[in-house]
Design an enzyme around this catalytic site. Structure first.
Site, PDB file in Angstrom:
ATOM      1  N   CYS A 146      -6.458  22.504 -19.364  1.00 51.71           N
ATOM      2  CA  CYS A 146      -6.586  23.764 -20.280  1.00 51.71           C
ATOM      3  C   CYS A 146      -7.623  23.908 -20.960  1.00 51.71           C
ATOM      4  O   CYS A 146      -7.970  25.208 -21.422  1.00 51.71           O
ATOM      5  CB  CYS A 146      -5.122  23.573 -21.315  1.00 51.71           C
TER       6      CYS A 146
ATOM      7  N   GLU B   4       1.836  24.789 -26.081  1.00 54.51           N
ATOM      8  CA  GLU B   4       0.690  24.489 -25.678  1.00 54.51           C
ATOM      9  C   GLU B   4       0.211  24.915 -24.437  1.00 54.51           C
ATOM     10  O   GLU B   4       0.698  24.369 -23.426  1.00 54.51           O
ATOM     11  CB  GLU B   4       0.386  22.862 -25.491  1.00 54.51           C
TER      12      GLU B   4
HETATM   13  P1  NDP Z   1       4.237  25.777 -15.698  1.00 54.28           P
HETATM   14  O1  NDP Z   1       4.244  26.702 -16.811  1.00 54.28           O
HETATM   15  O2  NDP Z   1       4.292  26.408 -14.313  1.00 54.28           O
HETATM   16  O3  NDP Z   1       5.217  24.511 -16.061  1.00 54.28           O
HETATM   17  C1  NDP Z   1       5.309  23.756 -17.309  1.00 54.28           C
HETATM   18  C2  NDP Z   1       6.591  22.962 -17.294  1.00 54.28           C
HETATM   19  O4  NDP Z   1       7.511  23.789 -17.524  1.00 54.28           O
HETATM   20  C3  NDP Z   1       6.961  22.429 -15.950  1.00 54.28           C
HETATM   21  O5  NDP Z   1       7.490  21.002 -16.222  1.00 54.28           O
HETATM   22  C4  NDP Z   1       7.936  23.341 -15.328  1.00 54.28           C
HETATM   23  O6  NDP Z   1       8.827  22.762 -14.524  1.00 54.28           O
HETATM   24  C5  NDP Z   1       8.620  23.704 -16.750  1.00 54.28           C
HETATM   25  N1  NDP Z   1       9.418  24.963 -16.627  1.00 54.28           N
HETATM   26  C6  NDP Z   1       9.306  25.895 -15.447  1.00 54.28           C
HETATM   27  N2  NDP Z   1      10.237  26.916 -15.895  1.00 54.28           N
HETATM   28  C7  NDP Z   1      10.729  26.518 -16.880  1.00 54.28           C
HETATM   29  C8  NDP Z   1      11.839  27.401 -17.619  1.00 54.28           C
HETATM   30  N3  NDP Z   1      12.510  28.629 -17.428  1.00 54.28           N
HETATM   31  N4  NDP Z   1      12.202  26.867 -18.824  1.00 54.28           N
HETATM   32  C9  NDP Z   1      11.808  25.497 -19.234  1.00 54.28           C
HETATM   33  N5  NDP Z   1      10.684  24.733 -18.459  1.00 54.28           N
HETATM   34  C10 NDP Z   1      10.444  25.476 -17.530  1.00 54.28           C
HETATM   35  O7  NDP Z   1       2.681  24.848 -16.106  1.00 54.28           O
HETATM   36  P2  NDP Z   1       2.192  23.896 -15.152  1.00 54.28           P
HETATM   37  O8  NDP Z   1       3.091  22.793 -14.966  1.00 54.28           O
HETATM   38  O9  NDP Z   1       1.641  24.560 -13.639  1.00 54.28           O
HETATM   39  O10 NDP Z   1       0.889  23.295 -15.791  1.00 54.28           O
HETATM   40  C11 NDP Z   1      -0.269  24.204 -15.808  1.00 54.28           C
HETATM   41  C12 NDP Z   1      -0.480  25.228 -17.218  1.00 54.28           C
HETATM   42  O11 NDP Z   1      -0.251  24.154 -18.275  1.00 54.28           O
HETATM   43  C13 NDP Z   1      -1.912  25.752 -17.012  1.00 54.28           C
HETATM   44  O12 NDP Z   1      -1.829  26.961 -17.651  1.00 54.28           O
HETATM   45  C14 NDP Z   1      -2.581  24.957 -18.422  1.00 54.28           C
HETATM   46  O13 NDP Z   1      -3.416  25.604 -18.980  1.00 54.28           O
HETATM   47  C15 NDP Z   1      -1.560  24.597 -19.065  1.00 54.28           C
HETATM   48  N6  NDP Z   1      -1.856  23.261 -20.108  1.00 54.28           N
HETATM   49  C16 NDP Z   1      -1.700  23.660 -21.323  1.00 54.28           C
HETATM   50  C17 NDP Z   1      -2.371  22.544 -22.189  1.00 54.28           C
HETATM   51  C18 NDP Z   1      -2.469  22.559 -23.484  1.00 54.28           C
HETATM   52  O14 NDP Z   1      -2.321  21.689 -24.189  1.00 54.28           O
HETATM   53  N7  NDP Z   1      -2.636  23.643 -24.174  1.00 54.28           N
HETATM   54  C19 NDP Z   1      -2.532  21.059 -21.555  1.00 54.28           C
HETATM   55  C20 NDP Z   1      -2.054  21.016 -19.912  1.00 54.28           C
HETATM   56  C21 NDP Z   1      -1.708  22.152 -19.352  1.00 54.28           C
HETATM   57  P3  NDP Z   1       8.300  22.205 -13.052  1.00 54.28           P
HETATM   58  O15 NDP Z   1       6.745  22.491 -12.874  1.00 54.28           O
HETATM   59  O16 NDP Z   1       8.765  21.087 -12.757  1.00 54.28           O
HETATM   60  O17 NDP Z   1       9.164  23.235 -11.964  1.00 54.28           O
END
Ligand code: NDP
Length: 525
Positions: A275, A241
């Site tokens: 999102c 997502e």
């Molecule tokens: P990120 O991609 O920065 O992070 C998402 C999650 O992935 C976090 O828990 C993060 O950890 C984790 N993560 C980071 N690096 C890795 C890795 N190498 N391997 C596995 N996990 C990893 O997104 P955000 O948290 O900033 O969220 C915002 C984004 O999410 C926007 O682009 C938004 O559009 C999208 N989004 C999409 C939705 C949908 O349903 N389509 C709904 C809500 C948001 P940590 O941040 O703890 O370091």
């Protein structure tokens, strides 16, 4: 002298409205993850065999637990994400409660085995059924912007289907993660069935490496690609997502008062960090002047402030870096001919993460504002000649999550929806479908793959198993050994009978029947 051990490895619970850290939450260590997944797998064995009625009962208890804890949950969501209280109630708490209620009620229907009728005469005497079985352990990696609604929606669906869960909540909202863990314990779920792990990307990576049976990832396109690669290395199926760049199309016959209010809410709710935010608005030229005026007049009345203030409409961004990003996106847009009609400034006088709700006209696809996910309180508008141009521009994006169409003519809205590239299209509303339990959520292209929510989302949490019971157990099948020339001829007759016209059927019926009554040539003892 005894010294008090202070864990060096903690996640700060940061308040974006004030910049203060209210407490530190222990991090999970990467080396712990495989043990957590293994324990979850053991518990899942018992959970999957529990009756659906018993599972529904636990889900009902979860609903009651969430309802009873809602004040603490709301306070924490507001403190860690900055959103206004009302938004935490309508989005995070509502979705969590409604998902628990939905699965508690609909689980028997969702898991009921389905008869699979066979159209082919070769399979008429077999009775087929599809049954749905849990994957095992679902790894969930979640974003911070809806720190309850997103992980809770996915965890509840996964356990309802009979899986165990290991979920990494965002490092930006660790207290929310801790409370999620507590909710499942308090509701009486088996210990270690739902496991919240805390940390940054390293923990997310460790979770994927611990080989859960499926991964659900919510986050940015950049991280989504890394997650997809890591999953692919292990052949772990995934749901991604990812981001959105949602278009809102305002047609000339729309109710402009309603559409302008929707444009503001769709762009600014959760400070635009959704999102499904309205990030590109296309309005038909003949009504554009009035529409822009209404947007600006209304935007100027919005109150920027901390989510704890009950009159706040728009809260802070999640971190100060996002404020800097808004400035850069606006500077780029202005250098390419866009105009700021209102807002456009950071508000350090209010706190480190505040940025004014901003309305921008003359935006277009040459600008970063129309290319990249904004994820902030900017309503960017482009005037178009007609609906065809609006559709063409709306589809001109690598993202394809959702879109909305605003018109007095619902049928026209539906027709336009069929021409928009998106996982969901709302006619005369925006974003809210995410809170409809039956509505599937997800996109394609840069917005990811797979679905959460609704029946389609539930089916991501189960493996379909086809069970076939033969109606003629005492008979050898026509296609078994030994192969002979006459069997080849009979097979040819069968194909003509099955797929030919009426004449062919009549001509080849007898030959086709020979396949059924054939002698396999093994002889009888
Ligand atoms: P990120 O991609 O920065 O992070 C998402 C999650 O992935 C976090 O828990 C993060 O950890 C984790 N993560 C980071 N690096 C890795 C890795 N190498 N391997 C596995 N996990 C990893 O997104 P955000 O948290 O900033 O969220 C915002 C984004 O999410 C926007 O682009 C938004 O559009 C999208 N989004 C999409 C939705 C949908 O349903 N389509 C709904 C809500 C948001 P940590 O941040 O703890 O370091």
């Amino acid at each position: 002298m005894a010294t008090q051990a202070i864990s060096p490895d903690v996640l700060p619970s940061y308040n974006p409205a004030t910049g203060e850290v209210s407490e530190n939450i222990p991090r999970t260590q990467p080396q712990e993850i495989s043990g957590i997944v293994a324990r979850a797998r053991e518990v899942e064995e018992k959970w999957r065999s529990m009756s659906i009625a018993d599972r529904s009962q636990v889900l009902n208890r979860l609903k009651q637990t969430i309802l009873a804890a809602r004040n603490e949950l709301v306070d924490t969501v507001v403190r860690e994400s900055g959103k206004p209280r009302v938004e935490a109630l309508f989005a995070d708490i509502f979705v969590s409660l409604d998902t628990a209620a939905y699965y508690a009620k609909n689980l028997p229907k969702l898991l009921r085995a389905e008869r699979v009728p066979h159209h082919s005469s070769a399979a008429k005497l077999k009775s087929g059924k599809l049954q749905y079985e849990p994957f095992g352990v679902i790894g969930i990696i979640s974003s911070w912007n809806y720190p309850l609604a997103i992980p809770m929606g996915q965890i509840i669906c996964a356990v309802a289907a009979g899986n165990a869960v290991v979920c990494k909540t965002s490092e930006f909202t660790p207290k929310c993660g801790e409370l999620i863990q507590k909710l499942f314990c308090d509701a009486g779920f088996p210990q270690h069935l739902v496991n919240i792990v805390q940390g940054d990307g390293e923990i997310g990576q460790a979770l994927i490496d611990a080989l859960p049976d499926k991964v659900l990832f919510t986050g940015s396109v950049r991280t989504g690609k890394r997650v997809a690669e890591a999953c692919a290395r292990n052949l772990t199926p995934s749901v991604l997502e990812l981001g959105g760049k949602d278009a809102m199309i305002v047609l000339a016959d729309a109710n402009l008062d309603v559409a302008s209010s929707a444009a503001l809410w769709g762009s600014f709710t959760n400070c635009g960090q959704v999102c499904l935010s309205v990030e590109r608005l296309f309005v038909e030229r003949e009504i554009s002047e009035k529409f822009l005026r209404l947007c600006v007049e209304k935007a100027k009345t919005l109150r920027l402030g901390p989510g704890t203030d009950s009159t706040t409409d728009v809260g802070p961004l999640i971190r100060p870096q996002q404020v800097q990003r808004m400035k850069e996106l606006i500077a780029d847009a202005m250098s390419r001919g866009a105009h700021v009609l209102c807002g456009g400034q950071a508000r350090p006088d209010l706190g480190p993460c505040f940025f004014e709700p901003t309305v921008i006209a003359s935006a277009d696809s040459s600008m970063r504002l129309f290319q990249e996910e904004t994820f902030g309180p900017i309503l960017a508008i482009q005037i178009v000649a007609d609906s065809d141009e609006a559709i063409q521009r709306a589809n001109d994006s690598p993202f394809a999550l959702s879109a909305s169409v605003w018109t007095a003519d619902n049928e026209r809205g539906r027709q336009i929806a069929t021409r928009l590239r998106a996982g969901a299209v709302m006619v005369n509303d925006a974003i809210s479908y995410f809170a409809i339990a039956e509505a599937p959520h997800g996109g394609c292209s840069a917005s990811g793959w797979g679905r959460t929510h609704g029946r389609a989302g539930f089916l991501e949490m189960v493996q379909p198993k086809y069970v076939d019971v033969d109606g003629l157990s005492g008979k050898e099948k026509p296609w078994w050994y030994h192969y002979t020339e006459s069997l080849g001829a009979a097979a040819d007759d069968f194909l003509n009978f099955e797929f030919g016209g009426v004449n062919a059927k009549l001509r080849h019926a007898r030959g086709a029947l020979r396949t059924f009554f054939r002698d396999h040539g093994f002889g009888k003892k």
